[in-house]
Design a protein around this motif. Structure first.
Motif, PDB file in Angstrom:
ATOM      1  N   ILE A   1       0.864  -1.178   0.000  1.00  0.00           N
ATOM      2  CA  ILE A   1       0.000   0.000   0.000  1.00  0.00           C
ATOM      3  C   ILE A   1       0.900   1.229   0.000  1.00  0.00           C
ATOM      4  CG2 ILE A   1      -1.773   1.270   1.270  1.00  0.00           C
ATOM      5  CD1 ILE A   1      -2.616  -1.439   2.463  1.00  0.00           C
TER       6      ILE A   1
ATOM      7  N   VAL B   1      -2.059   6.177   1.810  1.00  0.00           N
ATOM      8  CA  VAL B   1      -3.186   6.072   2.736  1.00  0.00           C
ATOM      9  C   VAL B   1      -3.770   7.469   2.899  1.00  0.00           C
ATOM     10  CG1 VAL B   1      -3.929   5.513   5.071  1.00  0.00           C
ATOM     11  CG2 VAL B   1      -2.176   4.114   3.964  1.00  0.00           C
TER      12      VAL B   1
ATOM     13  N   ASP C   1      -8.859   3.320   3.514  1.00  0.00           N
ATOM     14  CA  ASP C   1      -7.732   2.632   2.874  1.00  0.00           C
ATOM     15  C   ASP C   1      -7.138   1.544   3.759  1.00  0.00           C
ATOM     16  OD1 ASP C   1      -7.960   4.253   0.645  1.00  0.00           O
ATOM     17  OD2 ASP C   1      -6.564   5.750   1.437  1.00  0.00           O
TER      18      ASP C   1
END
Length: 371
Positions: free
Chosen positions: A196, A199, A204
């Motif tokens: 990821i 964010v 998220d």
């Protein structure tokens, strides 16, 4: 990797807090790794030479004391941890002084316990110390005072300490460096996972399986890093989570790791202290209606919305506000002693004696917390 406002904030920050974990500085066999430490200092000095003020929150004191004391592993009992810290902190501070000295930079050591930020007067004293060190051109090197800290007054890990320091010094960005290169949607040690990179909010992070990844030398894992990043972001400070091996790129281009967007405007020093630093002396249990009023509508807490209390507190103390699922949703300064509330909770204002018709926690003294 595409840029973002969060990454741009890191590259353009005038004041940055950098946190580095134990595993990025020490090894179980040899203690302090000077080559790793020098590479970190190289990256930080590069920003300082660009007239950027940097505060370094450094773990590693206990790890640095393991080898000199001939300890086979990281100690688990508090007394031996404190002994290792007393030896290792000296070695760590000396190493930083020498390494930054290569760039003619002076370092100042700041050792804190949670008591130093939980008490409002101590918090303000710490602010003044940091402000003066930075004004004099020094690089403050911060660590938890492991030599004297007990379980009751520990931060728990230096990730949380870094988030607190970032707000305390008015940092424009927080960079968390460790042996983990980014946030993943699962434990990368256990099969395929997705990195990821950005964010922007709580959505998220929904459904993430965050493992406690660490080398065994530190106290924090990804859970503590995520918690610290969310704490800082919720208070208005953008965060970059990256590998210590990528320190130079993290502090220059900021094109590595995971970036956390700052949520809304920055909290005032008092509201941040109230929400994240002050010690809570009790709990107020809220019904669903009170939770909605306090968290979503930012209203004062009235006695009608309180279903129960825990703790022995007096008016003016900080208390946690919890929802029916026992989650802490806000913190605030309570307006009553614990002994006064049992006869008032659940009652509407017109059912309460006139001299007691006031807010249990006033909106001005209440901080909703990120779930």
């Amino acid at each position: 990797m595409t840029g973002s406002a969060s990454r741009k904030a890191v590259t353009e920050a005038n004041r940055v807090v950098v946190k580095v974990g134990s595993s990025a500085l020490t090894t179980a066999e040899d203690g302090l790794d000077r080559a790793k430490l020098d590479r970190l200092v190289d990256a930080i000095a590069g920003r300082v030479k660009q007239n950027v003020q940097v505060v370094l929150v450094s773990s590693g004191a206990i790890g640095a004391g393991i080898s000199p004391l001939a300890l086979p592993v990281r100690p688990r009992d508090l007394a031996t941890q404190q002994a290792a810290a007393s030896v290792g902190q000296l070695a760590l501070a000396h190493a930083y002084a020498e390494s930054f000295g290569r760039y003619s930079l002076t370092v100042g050591q700041v050792l804190l316990t949670s008591d130093d930020v939980a008490r409002r007067a101590h918090y303000r004293n710490a602010q003044r110390t940091f402000s003066r060190l930075l004004a004099l051109g020094a690089v403050p090197v911060v660590n938890e005072n492991d030599t004297v800290a007990t379980e009751e007054i520990r931060f728990g890990d230096n990730d949380r300490l870094a988030a607190l320091v970032a707000h305390l010094v008015g940092a424009d960005a927080l960079v968390l460096l460790s042996d983990v290169d980014a946030l993943y949607d699962g434990d990368p040690r256990h099969g395929a996972t997705r990195k990821i990179t950005e964010v922007s909010g709580a959505a998220d992070l929904a459904g993430l399986d965050i493992g406690m990844s660490s080398s065994g030398l530190g106290t924090g894992g990804m859970v503590s890093k995520l918690s610290a990043a969310r704490m800082a972001a919720a208070a208005g400070i953008p965060v970059l989570l990256a590998s210590s091996g990528d320190a130079e790129r993290a502090l220059s281009a900021a094109d590595v790791g995971t970036a956390f967007a700052a949520a809304g405007s920055r909290l005032t020093a008092r509201r941040f202290w109230l929400g994240y630093a002050a010690g809570a002396t009790g709990r107020l249990h809220l019904d669903d209606g009170a939770v909605a009023a306090v968290v979503r509508r930012r209203r004062s807490l009235l006695a009608a919305g309180v279903t129960g209390i825990d703790g022995d507190f007096v008016a003016g103390d900080v208390v946690d506000l919890v929802d029916p699922e026992q989650r802490v949703v806000a913190r605030g300064v309570v307006g009553f002693d614990a002994g006064e509330l049992p006869d008032l909770i659940g009652r509407s204002s017109h059912q309460i004696p006139a001299d007691l018709r006031r807010e249990v926690v006033h909106a001005d003294d209440l901080v909703p917390l990120t779930p």
